[in-house]
Design an enzyme around this catalytic site. Structure first.
Site, PDB file in Angstrom:
ATOM      1  N   GLU A   1       0.916  -1.337   0.062  1.00 26.07           N
ATOM      2  CA  GLU A   1       0.023   0.032   0.156  1.00 26.07           C
ATOM      3  C   GLU A   1       0.822   1.408  -0.028  1.00 26.07           C
ATOM      4  O   GLU A   1       1.098   1.918   1.113  1.00 26.07           O
ATOM      5  CB  GLU A   1      -0.624   0.047   1.246  1.00 26.07           C
ATOM      6  CG  GLU A   1      -1.879   1.325   1.204  1.00 26.07           C
ATOM      7  CD  GLU A   1      -2.673   1.270   2.584  1.00 26.07           C
ATOM      8  OE1 GLU A   1      -3.674   2.335   2.326  1.00 26.07           O
ATOM      9  OE2 GLU A   1      -2.545   0.748   3.492  1.00 26.07           O
TER      10      GLU A   1
ATOM     11  N   LYS B   1      -3.038  -2.158  -2.705  1.00 23.78           N
ATOM     12  CA  LYS B   1      -3.792  -1.209  -2.311  1.00 23.78           C
ATOM     13  C   LYS B   1      -3.489   0.194  -2.480  1.00 23.78           C
ATOM     14  O   LYS B   1      -2.359   0.686  -1.985  1.00 23.78           O
ATOM     15  CB  LYS B   1      -4.174  -1.358  -0.635  1.00 23.78           C
ATOM     16  CG  LYS B   1      -5.091  -0.674  -0.056  1.00 23.78           C
ATOM     17  CD  LYS B   1      -5.582  -0.884   1.314  1.00 23.78           C
ATOM     18  CE  LYS B   1      -6.612   0.123   1.937  1.00 23.78           C
ATOM     19  NZ  LYS B   1      -7.006  -0.100   3.301  1.00 23.78           N
TER      20      LYS B   1
END
Length: 289
Positions: A171, A207
């Site tokens: 992420e 993400k």
């Protein structure tokens, strides 16, 4: 679990607020700072909130295919059962937040702090039936050197995690308030594709912030080394986050604030379940659009 994440028609709930973001999450839930006097009381209150969410009738694998947990939530119980076991009984795949927060900004980005205990944490996660992990760093400006460094760090930590048989969620969040957001999205795409092409392990997950340019991350959605691309709400309220998400086919939600924003401690169970169910329905629809 792999099949549910790869093919499940739903989204991943982010229930991983840590020490720094917990007071804000509790305030949004209707619990002010004067309701607790130390960290133990604070974490007890946030665990009660999460327990209420994961035991709600609507929180199941039909629309919520996964949930990202804070370490204390992984170690706790809900409904009289260990949280990861309870989730998987409901068809919801458990993930664990493993990063230890952010460094100060340098070269327009905030790298993750060093994490010497990562291997021990991964071993504990495996023992508790966790499927994967999540770790967050932040891009504030379109600085090529900074974005290269952030992607390199994420994939280096992903290799440590994958060695334990866990699926890492990578992420590198682009700050949606950045004036250089679109340029940062494009640099991040370039560096991430290069890192994926060099990746030799099992597929990973990504993400990402919702891109300024709709469909920009399609090459990542289609990449053979990517199990799933999920999006954070990044500060968007749920209606706007869902509109932006629906513009990006193949990307599913992994929302936190946008999922929880209407829930209040003072609600009756009937009100709570209706509000949560409505949010789940809305986010699910955008994820499968």
């Amino acid at each position: 679990m792999l099949d549910q994440i790869k093919s499940g028609q739903g989204f991943i709930a982010a229930l991983d607020q840590s020490g720094g973001s917990t007071p804000k999450a509790l305030k949004g839930y209707g619990i002010e700072a004067d309701a607790f006097s130390n960290d133990e009381e604070m974490f007890g209150l946030i665990h009660d909130m999460r327990s209420r969410i994961v035991t709600a009738p609507c929180f199941n694998g039909e629309k919520v295919i996964g949930a990202i947990l804070f370490e204390r939530t992984m170690d706790g119980e809900a409904g009289g059962k260990p949280v990861p076991a309870l989730l998987w009984e409901r068809g919801v795949v458990p993930f664990l937040k493993v990063d230890k927060g952010l460094e100060e900004e340098a070269d327009g980005v905030q790298l993750m702090k060093a994490n010497p205990g990562l291997d021990d944490l991964c071993k504990r996660a495996v023992a508790k039936g966790v499927f994967g992990t999540k770790m967050r760093s932040v891009v504030n400006f379109a600085n090529p050197a900074g974005i290269k460094a952030i992607v390199a760090q994420q994939f280096a930590e992903a290799a440590r995690i994958a060695a334990h048989g866990l699926v890492p969620i990578i992420e590198p969040e682009v700050n949606i308030k950045s004036a250089e957001r679109d340029a940062a999205d494009h640099l991040l795409l370039k560096e991430t594709l290069a890192a994926l092409d060099a990746w030799t392990g099992a597929p990973v997950m990504l993400k990402l912030s919702l891109p300024t340019e709709a469909g920009l991350f399609q090459p990542l959605v289609d990449h053979p080394k990517v199990l799933r691309v999920v999006a954070l709400s990044g500060g968007f309220a749920r209606p706007e986050a869902c509109v932006e998400l629906a513009k990006n086919p193949g990307v599913i939600a992994s929302f936190s604030r946008a999922l929880l924003e209407d829930l209040r401690h003072q609600m009756s169970d009937e009100e709570f379940n209706a509000s949560l169910g409505g949010a789940i329905k809305e986010i699910h629809a955008a994820s499968v659009a």
